[in-house]
Write an enzyme that holds these catalytic residues in place. Structure first.
Site, mmCIF file in Angstrom:
data_model
loop_
_atom_site.group_PDB
_atom_site.id
_atom_site.type_symbol
_atom_site.label_atom_id
_atom_site.label_comp_id
_atom_site.label_asym_id
_atom_site.label_seq_id
_atom_site.Cartn_x
_atom_site.Cartn_y
_atom_site.Cartn_z
ATOM 1 N N ASN A 47 0.823 -1.212 0.000
ATOM 2 C CA ASN A 47 0.000 0.000 0.000
ATOM 3 C C ASN A 47 0.858 1.263 0.000
ATOM 4 O O ASN A 47 0.358 2.363 0.224
ATOM 5 C CB ASN A 47 -0.898 0.031 1.234
ATOM 6 C CG ASN A 47 -1.917 -1.098 1.226
ATOM 7 O OD1 ASN A 47 -2.411 -1.471 0.172
ATOM 8 N ND2 ASN A 47 -2.213 -1.636 2.390
ATOM 9 N N HIS A 133 -14.650 -0.522 6.019
ATOM 10 C CA HIS A 133 -13.558 -1.253 6.671
ATOM 11 C C HIS A 133 -14.001 -1.892 7.994
ATOM 12 O O HIS A 133 -14.825 -1.332 8.721
ATOM 13 C CB HIS A 133 -12.412 -0.275 6.935
ATOM 14 C CG HIS A 133 -11.118 -0.932 7.289
ATOM 15 N ND1 HIS A 133 -10.676 -1.045 8.580
ATOM 16 C CD2 HIS A 133 -10.163 -1.500 6.514
ATOM 17 C CE1 HIS A 133 -9.493 -1.644 8.589
ATOM 18 N NE2 HIS A 133 -9.156 -1.924 7.355
ATOM 19 N N GLU A 175 -15.942 5.003 2.987
ATOM 20 C CA GLU A 175 -14.534 5.198 2.646
ATOM 21 C C GLU A 175 -14.473 6.106 1.417
ATOM 22 O O GLU A 175 -15.443 6.210 0.675
ATOM 23 C CB GLU A 175 -13.865 3.850 2.326
ATOM 24 C CG GLU A 175 -13.767 2.951 3.538
ATOM 25 C CD GLU A 175 -13.099 1.600 3.244
ATOM 26 O OE1 GLU A 175 -12.292 1.510 2.309
ATOM 27 O OE2 GLU A 175 -13.411 0.650 3.966
ATOM 28 N N SER A 179 -11.042 -0.159 0.115
ATOM 29 C CA SER A 179 -9.762 -0.849 0.237
ATOM 30 C C SER A 179 -9.708 -2.171 -0.523
ATOM 31 O O SER A 179 -8.644 -2.580 -0.952
ATOM 32 C CB SER A 179 -9.436 -1.088 1.710
ATOM 33 O OG SER A 179 -10.495 -1.765 2.355
ATOM 34 N N LYS A 236 -0.261 3.997 4.414
ATOM 35 C CA LYS A 236 -0.348 3.711 2.989
ATOM 36 C C LYS A 236 0.494 4.723 2.206
ATOM 37 O O LYS A 236 1.705 4.632 2.250
ATOM 38 C CB LYS A 236 -1.813 3.651 2.582
ATOM 39 C CG LYS A 236 -2.396 2.293 2.981
ATOM 40 C CD LYS A 236 -3.601 2.310 3.831
ATOM 41 C CE LYS A 236 -3.951 0.916 4.341
ATOM 42 N NZ LYS A 236 -5.090 0.912 5.246
HETATM 43 C C1 LIG Z 1 -5.726 0.240 6.337
HETATM 44 C C2 LIG Z 1 -7.065 0.791 6.658
HETATM 45 C C3 LIG Z 1 -7.407 1.182 7.947
HETATM 46 C C4 LIG Z 1 -6.528 0.885 9.127
HETATM 47 O O1 LIG Z 1 -5.477 1.765 9.178
HETATM 48 P P1 LIG Z 1 -4.166 1.319 9.990
HETATM 49 O O2 LIG Z 1 -3.445 2.582 10.153
HETATM 50 O O3 LIG Z 1 -3.481 0.327 9.120
HETATM 51 O O4 LIG Z 1 -4.641 0.735 11.276
HETATM 52 C C5 LIG Z 1 -8.610 1.810 8.141
HETATM 53 N N1 LIG Z 1 -9.478 2.019 7.128
HETATM 54 C C6 LIG Z 1 -9.188 1.616 5.883
HETATM 55 C C7 LIG Z 1 -10.167 1.875 4.804
HETATM 56 C C8 LIG Z 1 -7.983 0.977 5.612
HETATM 57 O O5 LIG Z 1 -7.719 0.545 4.387
#
Ligand SMILES: *Cc1c(COP(=O)(O)O)cnc(C)c1O
Length: 383
Positions: A47, A133, A175, A179, A236
């Protein structure tokens, strides 16, 4: 049933469903390549969309920050863990995205849990896109507020939910870029409906921040909306880790007074906040990286159009290939690994049953020849 019996039964079911998840030891990786088990692979499961995990300025900032402030924050932000580097980063983030305040969290998972936990009270309702998520849906399902899901990226489905009466407050959750599907939420329509109904919108832009919008300001900026609450994550495109909540001043104060996730948890290391300032600078100046990523996405989609697996409707760095059955997705992933390409198979419960997929991620660090290798391996596997 004892714990032991319960565990054994669940593990047996997992195995039988080809759903077993396995961590692999990675000996070394860059954004493009990955060494594991004595082999080197082309890496299509990161990512790190802009390649910043390896950026010299980000690494140097973390090193300098650690030398200056120590390895850890030493305490919760409410005790003595809130350093100058945290305050500066929060101010820079708020200014960059046009909010009164930003609050740092140790992870996106923690930030989402904190928001849902703190906002949802009895008589309130949370209306979430059904593909949101796990960190959002899990928290919402444990909230005293009522959780209702609306159809994925469907403003008309949200409208139908909003039309039913609610005594308390309404939080709409989505979102920016999803993801596991890579598609973008219709943020303008969702924001307008939410506002009309007097609710608040929370956008988790883990995969949009840094990647889309002017200066990498993310999905909301790109769609011209400013939700009441925005969660951005730094694991990411920022290439580091951590997260921030963007909000107005009263909301930030409310969180600082009442959010247990902030009060009872050690703050992120100040060195990390310093590294994040460097990453933010690279994100803001990252137009060339974003363009290279877009070129890579177009290159991949052109080459993958004739594959027998459905290329999902995504213009983002996340380019899933829908395979269907778990066993097929796992077999295809293994086949690609044999050909030297590392692509993770994603299976239920992360995605709905029957929609196992390869989650291919592209980055600015990939070269056209990397993508050609992947396309070749996919066409061979199909053929
Ligand atoms: C990766 C992700 C998270 C979690 O974030 P981290 O910092 O890895 O805990 C939350 N929401 C979405 C949509 C994600 O892809």
């Amino acid at each position: 049933m004892s714990w032991q019996q319960r565990f054994r039964q669940a593990l047996d079911q997992r195995r039988a469903a080809d759903g077993w998840r396995q961590r692999r030891i990675i000996d070394e990786q860059t954004t493009r390549t990955l060494h594991s088990g004595g082999r080197c692979y082309h890496h299509f499961s990161s990512n790190d969309y802009l390649g910043l995990t390896r950026h010299p300025a980000v690494i140097a900032a973390w090193q300098q920050g650690a030398a200056l402030t120590g390895a850890g924050a030493g305490a919760s932000g409410h005790v003595t863990g809130y350093h100058r580097q945290h305050a500066d980063l929060e101010a820079q983030l708020a200014d960059w995205l046009g909010y009164e305040r930003a609050l740092l969290f140790i992870s996106g998972f923690a930030a989402n849990q904190a928001v849902i936990h703190l906002l949802g009270e009895k008589n309130d309702r949370i209306l979430a896109d059904k593909l949101s998520h796990a960190s959002l849906l899990d928290a919402a399902s444990h909230s005293p507020a009522q959780l209702r899901r609306f159809s994925h990226n469907a403003p008309e489905s949200l409208a139908a939910r909003l039309a039913s009466p609610c005594e308390g407050e309404t939080l709409v959750v989505t979102e920016g870029i999803f993801s596991m599907d890579g598609d973008s939420a219709p943020l303008a329509a969702l924001a307008q409906q939410t506002r009309q109904a007097g609710g608040w919108l929370l956008v988790d832009d883990a995969h949009g921040i840094g990647v889309v919008g002017e200066q990498g300001r993310g999905s909301c900026w790109q769609h011209g909306v400013r939700p009441e609450l925005q969660v951005i994550t730094f694991g990411k495109a920022f290439g580091v880790s951590g997260a921030a909540l963007l909000c107005d001043a009263d909301t930030a104060d409310y969180f600082l007074q009442f959010s247990r996730h902030l009060i009872y948890s050690t703050a992120m290391p100040a060195a990390q906040a310093f590294a994040l300032q460097a990453a933010l600078h690279e994100v803001q100046q990252g137009e060339a990286l974003r363009q290279r990523l877009q070129q890579n996405i177009r290159h991949f989609r052109r080459g993958a159009a004739s594959l027998p697996w459905q290329l999902m409707d995504s213009e983002s760095a996340i380019q899933p290939l829908l395979v269907g059955e778990n066993s097929e997705a796992v077999a295809l992933s293994a086949r690609l690994a044999e050909a030297g390409c590392w692509v993770s198979a994603i299976r239920p419960p992360t995605v709905p049953p029957g929609t196992a997929r390869l989650r291919i991620t592209l980055t600015a660090a990939h070269r056209p020849e990397d993508i050609d290798r992947l396309l070749e391996a996919l066409h061979d596997a199909a053929g």
